[in-house]
Design a protein around this motif. Structure first.
Motif, PDB file in Angstrom:
ATOM      1  N   MET A  39      10.420   0.456 -39.725  1.00 39.37           N
ATOM      2  CA  MET A  39       8.990   0.306 -39.459  1.00 39.37           C
ATOM      3  C   MET A  39       8.835  -1.048 -38.386  1.00 39.37           C
ATOM      4  SD  MET A  39       7.714   0.273 -43.707  1.00 39.37           S
ATOM      5  CE  MET A  39       6.339  -0.228 -43.267  1.00 39.37           C
ATOM      6  N   LYS A  40       7.122  -0.781 -38.184  1.00 41.87           N
ATOM      7  CA  LYS A  40       6.679  -1.972 -36.688  1.00 41.87           C
ATOM      8  C   LYS A  40       5.802  -2.791 -37.261  1.00 41.87           C
ATOM      9  CE  LYS A  40      10.327   0.107 -33.717  1.00 41.87           C
ATOM     10  NZ  LYS A  40       9.679   1.142 -33.190  1.00 41.87           N
ATOM     11  N   CYS A  41       5.310  -3.300 -36.619  1.00 43.76           N
ATOM     12  CA  CYS A  41       4.256  -4.315 -36.847  1.00 43.76           C
ATOM     13  C   CYS A  41       3.103  -3.647 -36.309  1.00 43.76           C
ATOM     14  CB  CYS A  41       4.945  -5.711 -35.901  1.00 43.76           C
ATOM     15  SG  CYS A  41       3.203  -6.685 -35.499  1.00 43.76           S
ATOM     16  N   LYS A  42       2.179  -3.934 -36.824  1.00 42.15           N
ATOM     17  CA  LYS A  42       0.869  -3.120 -36.907  1.00 42.15           C
ATOM     18  C   LYS A  42      -0.044  -3.502 -35.600  1.00 42.15           C
ATOM     19  CE  LYS A  42      -1.038  -3.213 -40.719  1.00 42.15           C
ATOM     20  NZ  LYS A  42      -2.131  -3.097 -41.745  1.00 42.15           N
ATOM     21  N   ILE A  43       0.696  -5.135 -35.422  1.00 44.17           N
ATOM     22  CA  ILE A  43      -0.167  -5.178 -33.898  1.00 44.17           C
ATOM     23  C   ILE A  43       0.644  -5.453 -32.859  1.00 44.17           C
ATOM     24  CG2 ILE A  43      -0.412  -8.013 -33.387  1.00 44.17           C
ATOM     25  CD1 ILE A  43      -1.294  -8.644 -36.483  1.00 44.17           C
ATOM     26  N   ASN A  85       3.945  -3.031 -32.430  1.00 41.57           N
ATOM     27  CA  ASN A  85       5.049  -2.961 -33.186  1.00 41.57           C
ATOM     28  C   ASN A  85       6.104  -3.262 -32.656  1.00 41.57           C
ATOM     29  OD1 ASN A  85       4.378   0.579 -33.189  1.00 41.57           O
ATOM     30  ND2 ASN A  85       5.581   1.124 -30.587  1.00 41.57           N
ATOM     31  N   TYR A  86       6.344  -4.626 -32.452  1.00 44.16           N
ATOM     32  CA  TYR A  86       7.761  -4.329 -32.947  1.00 44.16           C
ATOM     33  C   TYR A  86       8.159  -4.251 -33.790  1.00 44.16           C
ATOM     34  CZ  TYR A  86      11.313  -7.949 -30.972  1.00 44.16           C
ATOM     35  OH  TYR A  86      13.078  -9.091 -31.099  1.00 44.16           O
ATOM     36  N   CYS A 103       6.852 -10.174 -38.859  1.00 43.23           N
ATOM     37  CA  CYS A 103       7.289 -10.336 -37.149  1.00 43.23           C
ATOM     38  C   CYS A 103       7.380 -10.900 -36.326  1.00 43.23           C
ATOM     39  CB  CYS A 103       5.892  -9.262 -36.501  1.00 43.23           C
ATOM     40  SG  CYS A 103       5.822  -8.793 -35.404  1.00 43.23           S
ATOM     41  N   SER A 104       9.058 -10.983 -35.825  1.00 43.46           N
ATOM     42  CA  SER A 104       9.741 -12.395 -35.989  1.00 43.46           C
ATOM     43  C   SER A 104       8.904 -12.378 -33.855  1.00 43.46           C
ATOM     44  CB  SER A 104      11.058 -12.097 -35.440  1.00 43.46           C
ATOM     45  OG  SER A 104      11.242 -10.746 -34.653  1.00 43.46           O
ATOM     46  N   ASN A 105       7.752 -11.328 -33.681  1.00 42.67           N
ATOM     47  CA  ASN A 105       7.980 -11.069 -31.957  1.00 42.67           C
ATOM     48  C   ASN A 105       6.250 -12.392 -31.811  1.00 42.67           C
ATOM     49  OD1 ASN A 105       7.449 -11.015 -28.971  1.00 42.67           O
ATOM     50  ND2 ASN A 105       5.686  -9.139 -29.865  1.00 42.67           N
ATOM     51  N   CYS A 106       5.420 -11.483 -33.009  1.00 45.38           N
ATOM     52  CA  CYS A 106       3.953 -11.833 -33.122  1.00 45.38           C
ATOM     53  C   CYS A 106       4.248 -12.961 -33.995  1.00 45.38           C
ATOM     54  CB  CYS A 106       2.788 -11.116 -33.253  1.00 45.38           C
ATOM     55  SG  CYS A 106       2.743  -9.485 -34.658  1.00 45.38           S
ATOM     56  N   PRO A 161      -1.662 -18.891 -33.881  1.00 49.79           N
ATOM     57  CA  PRO A 161      -2.161 -18.415 -33.248  1.00 49.79           C
ATOM     58  C   PRO A 161      -1.615 -17.226 -31.865  1.00 49.79           C
ATOM     59  CG  PRO A 161      -2.206 -21.184 -33.831  1.00 49.79           C
ATOM     60  CD  PRO A 161      -0.914 -20.474 -34.343  1.00 49.79           C
ATOM     61  N   LYS A 162       0.231 -18.101 -32.214  1.00 50.79           N
ATOM     62  CA  LYS A 162       0.640 -16.847 -31.276  1.00 50.79           C
ATOM     63  C   LYS A 162       0.451 -14.776 -31.802  1.00 50.79           C
ATOM     64  CE  LYS A 162       5.097 -15.187 -29.974  1.00 50.79           C
ATOM     65  NZ  LYS A 162       6.396 -15.376 -29.907  1.00 50.79           N
ATOM     66  N   THR A 163       0.179 -14.392 -33.254  1.00 52.01           N
ATOM     67  CA  THR A 163      -0.269 -13.593 -32.938  1.00 52.01           C
ATOM     68  C   THR A 163      -1.721 -13.590 -33.193  1.00 52.01           C
ATOM     69  OG1 THR A 163       0.732 -14.440 -35.713  1.00 52.01           O
ATOM     70  CG2 THR A 163      -0.940 -12.070 -35.621  1.00 52.01           C
ATOM     71  N   LEU A 164      -2.126 -14.037 -32.291  1.00 55.02           N
ATOM     72  CA  LEU A 164      -3.340 -14.207 -32.316  1.00 55.02           C
ATOM     73  C   LEU A 164      -3.368 -13.682 -30.756  1.00 55.02           C
ATOM     74  CD1 LEU A 164      -6.133 -16.105 -34.565  1.00 55.02           C
ATOM     75  CD2 LEU A 164      -5.193 -13.566 -34.264  1.00 55.02           C
ATOM     76  N   GLU A 165      -3.465 -14.451 -29.876  1.00 53.01           N
ATOM     77  CA  GLU A 165      -2.305 -14.632 -28.627  1.00 53.01           C
ATOM     78  C   GLU A 165      -2.618 -12.548 -28.114  1.00 53.01           C
ATOM     79  OE1 GLU A 165      -0.040 -17.725 -27.134  1.00 53.01           O
ATOM     80  OE2 GLU A 165      -1.383 -19.214 -27.860  1.00 53.01           O
ATOM     81  N   ILE A 166      -1.974 -12.690 -28.607  1.00 50.22           N
ATOM     82  CA  ILE A 166      -0.411 -10.942 -28.747  1.00 50.22           C
ATOM     83  C   ILE A 166      -1.939  -9.460 -28.893  1.00 50.22           C
ATOM     84  CG2 ILE A 166       1.257  -9.205 -29.616  1.00 50.22           C
ATOM     85  CD1 ILE A 166       2.608 -11.904 -29.671  1.00 50.22           C
TER      86      ILE A 166
END
Length: 212
Positions: free
Chosen positions: A1-5, A7-8, A25-28, A184-189
């Motif tokens: 599965m991929k992150c809905k924000i 796609n990671y 999600c470790s990316n966002c 904040p990183k989630t919202l930046e992406i």
């Protein structure tokens, strides 16, 4: 599965206490509740009906005044504002009107007429809304379409600490209407995907996004 924000690839987090599943999600750093645990619209609405917020609630009003104070002097124009997700009582919209900016408001349950159609705004606020969204990308893109150049979107949602052990004991996840959690990183992406930039955050619950 991929992150809905972003796609990671995502990781499963089991919440044995609430008997729910989350995806991290470790990316966002976004955390999403498994959709199997989403409430029906009827149940969600009934829980919101328990809110008793009004202009007579001094603590509630102060929260919004402090929220506006955080970015008010950064606004290049204070002509027209939209409060997106106003709740049963348009308190924030009224406070903005009291400050001299024309305030519209929308809420899918309590003010479902889409007053923002064919409109653009200098400021769009959305407080305690984004944690309830199944598709935040879609919503933020919609808001960006109704934002004037250099306009600002001011979001309020409690940020998580990006620590699994802390999250699985965090009180904020207990609200069954809270289905997605940010840093904040989630919202930046998320902002970059929508032609926006995070220009200011308090690191706790407020993020200011600007159209570039």
């Amino acid at each position: 599965m991929k992150c809905k924000i972003c796609n990671y690839p995502i990781k499963l987090w089991e919440d044995t206490q609430l008997q729910k599943r989350y995806f991290y999600c470790s990316n966002c750093h976004g955390i999403c509740l498994d959709s199997a645990y989403y409430l029906t619209l009827e149940k969600e609405h009934s829980l919101y009906n328990n809110h008793r917020n009004s202009l007579e609630n001094e603590g509630y009003v102060k929260m919004f005044e402090d929220f506006l104070d955080f970015f008010w002097n950064d606004l290049t124009c204070k002509g027209k504002a939209l409060d997106f997700g106003s709740g049963p009582t348009p308190v924030l919209s009224q406070i903005m009107t009291n400050r001299g900016i024309h305030g519209d408001y929308y809420d899918k349950f309590y003010q479902p007429i889409k007053c923002f159609e064919d409109q653009t705004y200098d400021l769009i606020t959305s407080t305690e809304v984004f944690e309830h969204l199944a598709n935040p990308n879609e919503t933020l893109k919609l808001l960006a379409q109704h934002l004037k150049p250099d306009g600002m979107i001011a979001l309020m949602t409690l940020f998580h600490s990006n620590d699994k052990a802390h999250f699985l004991t965090w009180w904020y996840r207990r609200d069954p209407t809270h289905i997605i959690f940010y840093t904040p990183k989630t919202l930046e992406i998320l902002a970059r995907q929508c032609g926006l930039e995070v220009v200011k955050t308090d690191g706790k619950r407020i993020a200011i996004l600007q159209k570039r």
